[in-house]
Design a protein around this motif. Structure first.
Motif, PDB file in Angstrom:
ATOM      1  N   ARG A  73       0.838  -1.204   0.000  1.00 61.37           N
ATOM      2  CA  ARG A  73       0.000   0.000   0.000  1.00 61.37           C
ATOM      3  C   ARG A  73       0.864   1.242   0.000  1.00 61.37           C
ATOM      4  N   GLU A  75       0.570   5.875   0.101  1.00 66.04           N
ATOM      5  CA  GLU A  75      -0.231   7.084   0.277  1.00 66.04           C
ATOM      6  C   GLU A  75       0.235   8.081  -0.772  1.00 66.04           C
ATOM      7  N   LYS A  88      -4.401   4.934 -11.069  1.00 63.87           N
ATOM      8  CA  LYS A  88      -4.883   3.649 -10.550  1.00 63.87           C
ATOM      9  C   LYS A  88      -4.364   2.499 -11.407  1.00 63.87           C
ATOM     10  N   ALA A  98      -3.428   2.320  -3.312  1.00 59.76           N
ATOM     11  CA  ALA A  98      -3.305   3.637  -2.674  1.00 59.76           C
ATOM     12  C   ALA A  98      -4.419   3.741  -1.649  1.00 59.76           C
ATOM     13  N   THR A  99      -4.158   3.209  -0.474  1.00 62.25           N
ATOM     14  CA  THR A  99      -5.191   3.207   0.566  1.00 62.25           C
ATOM     15  C   THR A  99      -5.461   4.596   1.112  1.00 62.25           C
ATOM     16  N   SER A 100      -4.512   5.516   0.916  1.00 64.36           N
ATOM     17  CA  SER A 100      -4.642   6.860   1.464  1.00 64.36           C
ATOM     18  C   SER A 100      -4.108   7.870   0.469  1.00 64.36           C
ATOM     19  N   GLY A 101      -4.614   9.099   0.569  1.00 65.57           N
ATOM     20  CA  GLY A 101      -4.128  10.166  -0.284  1.00 65.57           C
ATOM     21  C   GLY A 101      -4.174  11.500   0.421  1.00 65.57           C
ATOM     22  N   ALA A 121     -10.781  10.161  -5.414  1.00 68.81           N
ATOM     23  CA  ALA A 121     -10.351   9.225  -4.370  1.00 68.81           C
ATOM     24  C   ALA A 121     -11.032   7.874  -4.539  1.00 68.81           C
ATOM     25  N   ASN A 126      -8.992   4.903  -2.634  1.00 71.19           N
ATOM     26  CA  ASN A 126      -8.594   5.330  -1.289  1.00 71.19           C
ATOM     27  C   ASN A 126      -9.584   4.868  -0.233  1.00 71.19           C
ATOM     28  N   LYS A 127      -9.047   4.577   0.937  1.00 71.92           N
ATOM     29  CA  LYS A 127      -9.844   4.362   2.145  1.00 71.92           C
ATOM     30  C   LYS A 127      -9.806   5.622   3.002  1.00 71.92           C
ATOM     31  N   ILE A 129      -8.623   9.825   3.123  1.00 69.65           N
ATOM     32  CA  ILE A 129      -8.243  11.042   2.413  1.00 69.65           C
ATOM     33  C   ILE A 129      -7.872  12.068   3.478  1.00 69.65           C
ATOM     34  N   LEU A 167     -15.458   7.330   2.779  1.00 69.47           N
ATOM     35  CA  LEU A 167     -14.053   7.577   3.070  1.00 69.47           C
ATOM     36  C   LEU A 167     -13.878   8.093   4.492  1.00 69.47           C
TER      37      LEU A 167
END
Length: 306
Positions: A73, A75, A88, A98-101, A121, A126-127, A129, A167
């Motif tokens: 994973r 960010e 993606k 990309a679990t986070s951004g 997202a 993303n999970k 943000i 999110l």
């Protein structure tokens, strides 16, 4: 040799004093006793800002190298000139998520603009943000509590919309948030945490910048139980010949006792450990050294026992 909490906070406070930030906490924190633990490998991530130069040179190859290190994973901090869908696709090709951004909320607040960011997202997968930066005004660190309260209200709006989109919205600190506001003992961070709704805004605590703001992450955990879902893992290299200097260091090579912090992972609510180094790729460091930072950080977290 690891330095004591008192010496580390003292060094951080000396640097913070140059900015007029808050002083050292008044009472020492003690990590609660816990059984031997470890960081789950599939919860280790890396902030791609660390590899920003490498990504611009060759996005696909850089992502593949991160996967070879062991990351599953990442960010992101933008899409490196790609659309969300193209970014993606590059992640998928490398076997990464990309679990986070990091995405800044609109200032001034604009719900439609933020909804477009949430749409991106969702495309990326993303999970989390996370808003990446606040606290600096035109004349230096913000010292007006009204500004922080207004920003906290915007964070709540952003977090509520993010929650509706499935999110979890977070706030990432630096050291400027720990400046005292309006001549009181309350810091900007105090205002943000008290004025935002935990249902809508979680915390992504940058462990290096917390120390630079003269605040022990263990204290922050005790004060924000269940709310610190992510941490940025970067180390602190204190120059004992100049205590106002506290440069970045790769995880495990500096003075921060990460195990002491991670023992409280359950109390914190911690689910993601994100390797980062702000100056990676900045001269005299080379873009290639950014990949070394990612490798050192992953190996450190993989091997850490606490």
């Amino acid at each position: 040799m690891p330095v004591s909490r008192r010496n580390l906070l003292g060094a951080a406070a000396a640097g913070a004093a140059a900015l007029g930030t808050s002083s050292v906490l008044s009472s020492p924190a003690q990590a609660t006793a816990g059984s031997s633990g470890r960081v789950p490998r599939d919860h280790i991530s890396v902030q791609l800002y660390t590899l920003r130069d490498q990504l611009n040179i060759d996005l696909e190859a850089s992502l593949e190298e991160l996967a070879e290190i062991g990351y599953t994973r990442v960010e992101h901090a933008g899409f490196v000139g790609r659309t969300a869908a193209q970014f993606k696709a590059a992640l998928d090709a490398a076997g990464l998520r990309a679990t986070s951004g990091h995405v800044g909320i609109p200032q001034p607040w604009n719900a439609d603009t933020w909804k477009r960011a949430l749409d991106d997202a969702a495309i990326v997968g993303n999970k989390f943000i996370v808003h990446p930066f606040f606290g600096l005004g035109a004349k230096g660190p913000i010292r007006d509590a009204k500004v922080y309260r207004a920003f906290a209200a915007d964070l709540n709006k952003a977090g509520e919309l993010a929650r509706r989109a499935g999110l979890s919205f977070g706030y990432h600190n630096h050291h400027l948030e720990f400046v005292r506001q309006d001549g009181t003992d309350r810091t900007g961070f105090d205002i943000l945490t008290s004025q935002t709704d935990p249902r809508y805004v979680h915390l992504e605590v940058d462990l290096h910048w917390a120390w630079r703001g003269a605040h022990d992450p263990v204290d922050l955990i005790h004060q924000n139980r269940g709310r610190i879902r992510q941490v940025h893992v970067k180390d602190l290299k204190v120059d004992t010949s100049n205590f106002t200097s506290a440069p970045f260091e790769d995880a495990g090579a500096g003075v921060i006792d990460f195990g002491r912090i991670f023992k409280l992972a359950r109390e914190a609510g911690l689910t993601e450990y994100i390797v980062e180094r702000d100056d990676a790729g900045t001269p005299p460091r080379t873009p290639e050294q950014a990949l070394d930072t990612a490798r050192v950080g992953y190996d450190f977290l993989k091997g850490l026992r606490f």
